[in-house]
Design an enzyme around this catalytic site. Structure first.
Site, short mmCIF file in Angstrom:
data_model
loop_
_atom_site.label_atom_id
_atom_site.label_comp_id
_atom_site.label_asym_id
_atom_site.label_seq_id
_atom_site.Cartn_x
_atom_site.Cartn_y
_atom_site.Cartn_z
N HIS A 28 38.80 29.98 45.88
CA HIS A 28 38.09 29.06 45.00
C HIS A 28 39.11 28.09 44.43
CE1 HIS A 28 35.90 27.78 41.37
NE2 HIS A 28 34.80 28.27 41.90
N ASP B 260 41.99 37.25 41.89
CA ASP B 260 40.82 36.61 41.32
C ASP B 260 39.63 37.52 41.58
OD1 ASP B 260 38.61 35.12 40.67
OD2 ASP B 260 39.03 33.46 42.04
N GLN C 97 34.33 37.37 41.75
CA GLN C 97 33.24 37.81 42.62
C GLN C 97 33.35 39.30 42.97
OE1 GLN C 97 30.72 35.81 43.42
NE2 GLN C 97 31.63 33.98 42.52
N LYS D 68 29.29 36.12 35.11
CA LYS D 68 28.89 36.51 36.46
C LYS D 68 28.53 38.00 36.54
CE LYS D 68 31.89 33.05 38.65
NZ LYS D 68 30.88 32.10 39.14
N CYS E 250 33.11 24.93 45.50
CA CYS E 250 34.46 24.91 44.96
C CYS E 250 35.45 25.61 45.88
CB CYS E 250 34.52 25.52 43.55
SG CYS E 250 33.53 24.66 42.33
#
Length: 410
Positions: free
Chosen positions: A126, A201, A204, A227, A367
């Site tokens: 991302h 990261d 997700q 999220k 993104c």
């Protein structure tokens, strides 16, 4: 699809007011964009409202009852987040987003990166886990390198890219386009053998899978509250305490100070060192309620439910002539982001037709422009699933794509 669903989805859906809405043409909302932001259950909404109604004092700012209650709620939320990922309370820093968390680390490392050093990322990142490292390389004279992706979206992990010049490796725990779960623990081991730090990261990853930071052994992990059923505006940075302790402040002022004199100031240890201003305790209350909600469901059950939906979606979409899935077409080491293109129909047009049917998906490059280019496309439509989605909604998505093809005559 196989076996009984581990979640009582019908009961889960009752907790989400937005899912009872009628939207375009009085159609029921089918929300397939949780990868962008999840819907919020009443338990989260109630926790945030209750803070404002009953406990609205500035946390860490006073000795009166409301301030004490605000502090207890805020620090209690930190403890729940730490337990959720297997960390110590001192290793959890609240930020305003996963993006800010990444920038905090990248900016704070500026003084320890030199010309000739290398920063290693991946082609599937991302932009939030790409641009800050480009900026760090520009500030320091370091070289930015990256693992490329294979045609199916999985990483081409070339160990030769990790050398004694590598200072930090930053990679996603789950792609927001292909759904790929890279071998984070294996890459971390290689990086540590070379003396490099690792940032994952998890925006997700953490909402959808059980995560144990001790098992991953990453030095830093970032994720977003919104999220994972929580409020917008609150992110999390996990860092091994020794690594956090070695970083200088990112922002200054407020409660991150230890002693202030006109000639200079000293700063508190982590996590307070990185938390300036009045703490966002209402948001923390909401995120704590989201953690409670996910914990009650069981993250193994959450992951199994999403895997079932993802397998169904891949099969249903591939059954439509002219549809290409970006990413693996099995659920092995893969999460619930299903990006696709429809031959002869622009993704934005696909999204518009689906929206007219009440089906919310994401369109564009999500993104992740370099990843789309690597996969040979400029943009895609993307469905992302969560605890409240059903197999009937997957069937509706597939039928909506078929209708889009008919609508545009392809």
């Amino acid at each position: 699809m196989s076996g009984p669903d581990p979640l009582d989805v019908e009961q889960v859906r009752k907790d989400f007011p937005a899912l009872s809405r009628l939207v375009r043409n009085d159609r029921p909302l089918i929300y397939l964009d949780s990868g962008a932001t999840s819907q919020k259950p009443v338990q989260v909404l109630d926790a945030e409202r209750e803070f404002y109604e009953l406990h609205n004092g500035a946390a860490h700012r006073g000795a009166h009852l409301l301030s004490e209650e605000g502090t207890e709620i805020y620090e209690g939320a930190r403890g729940k987040l730490a337990a959720f990922i297997g960390a110590d309370d001192r290793e959890v820093v609240f930020t305003k987003s996963a993006t800010e968390s990444i920038n905090l680390v990248a900016y704070s490392l500026t003084g320890s990166i030199m010309p000739g050093d290398e920063i290693l990322i991946t082609e599937s990142e991302h932009h939030a886990n790409l641009v800050p490292w480009q900026q760090l390389a520009g500030r320091t004279g370091a070289t930015l390198r990256w693992f490329t992706v294979l045609p199916d979206g999985r990483l081409d992990v070339d160990p030769a890219l990790i050398t004694d010049r590598t200072k930090i490796v930053a990679l996603t725990g789950q792609s927001n386009v292909t759904g790929v779960n890279p071998p984070v623990a294996d890459i971390t081991r290689l990086a540590h053998e070379a003396g490099a730090l690792v940032l994952c990261d998890g925006a997700q990853l953490v909402p959808h899978h059980p995560v144990d930071v001790r098992a991953l052994d990453v030095d830093f992990l970032v994720f977003s509250g919104h999220k994972m059923l929580g409020p917008l505006g609150l992110g999390v940075l996990y860092g091994k305490y020794a690594q956090l302790e070695a970083l200088p402040p990112f922002l200054s002022g407020g409660d991150m100070i230890e002693v202030v004199r006109m000639e200079g100031s000293t700063f508190q240890p982590p996590p307070a060192r990185f938390e300036t201003g009045v703490p966002p305790a209402p948001l923390a209350a909401g995120l704590a309620a989201a953690v409670d909600y996910l914990t009650r469901l069981g993250m193994d059950n959450v992951a199994a439910h999403e895997e079932s939906l993802t397998a169904h979606a891949i099969d249903a979409l591939l059954d439509i002539p002219g549809v290409r899935i970006l990413g693996p077409t099995t659920t092995k080491d893969r999460g619930g982001a299903v990006a696709f293109e429809v031959d002869g129909v622009h993704p934005h047009d696909v999204g518009q037709v689906l929206d007219d049917q009440g089906i919310a998906v994401r369109t564009g490059h999500h993104c992740a422009w370099p990843l789309h280019r690597a996969l040979g496309v400029q943009s895609s439509a993307r469905a992302t699933f969560y605890v409240y989605n059903t197999h009937e909604e997957v069937d509706a998505l597939a039928e909506g794509v078929r209708y889009a093809k008919r609508f545009f005559g392809v």
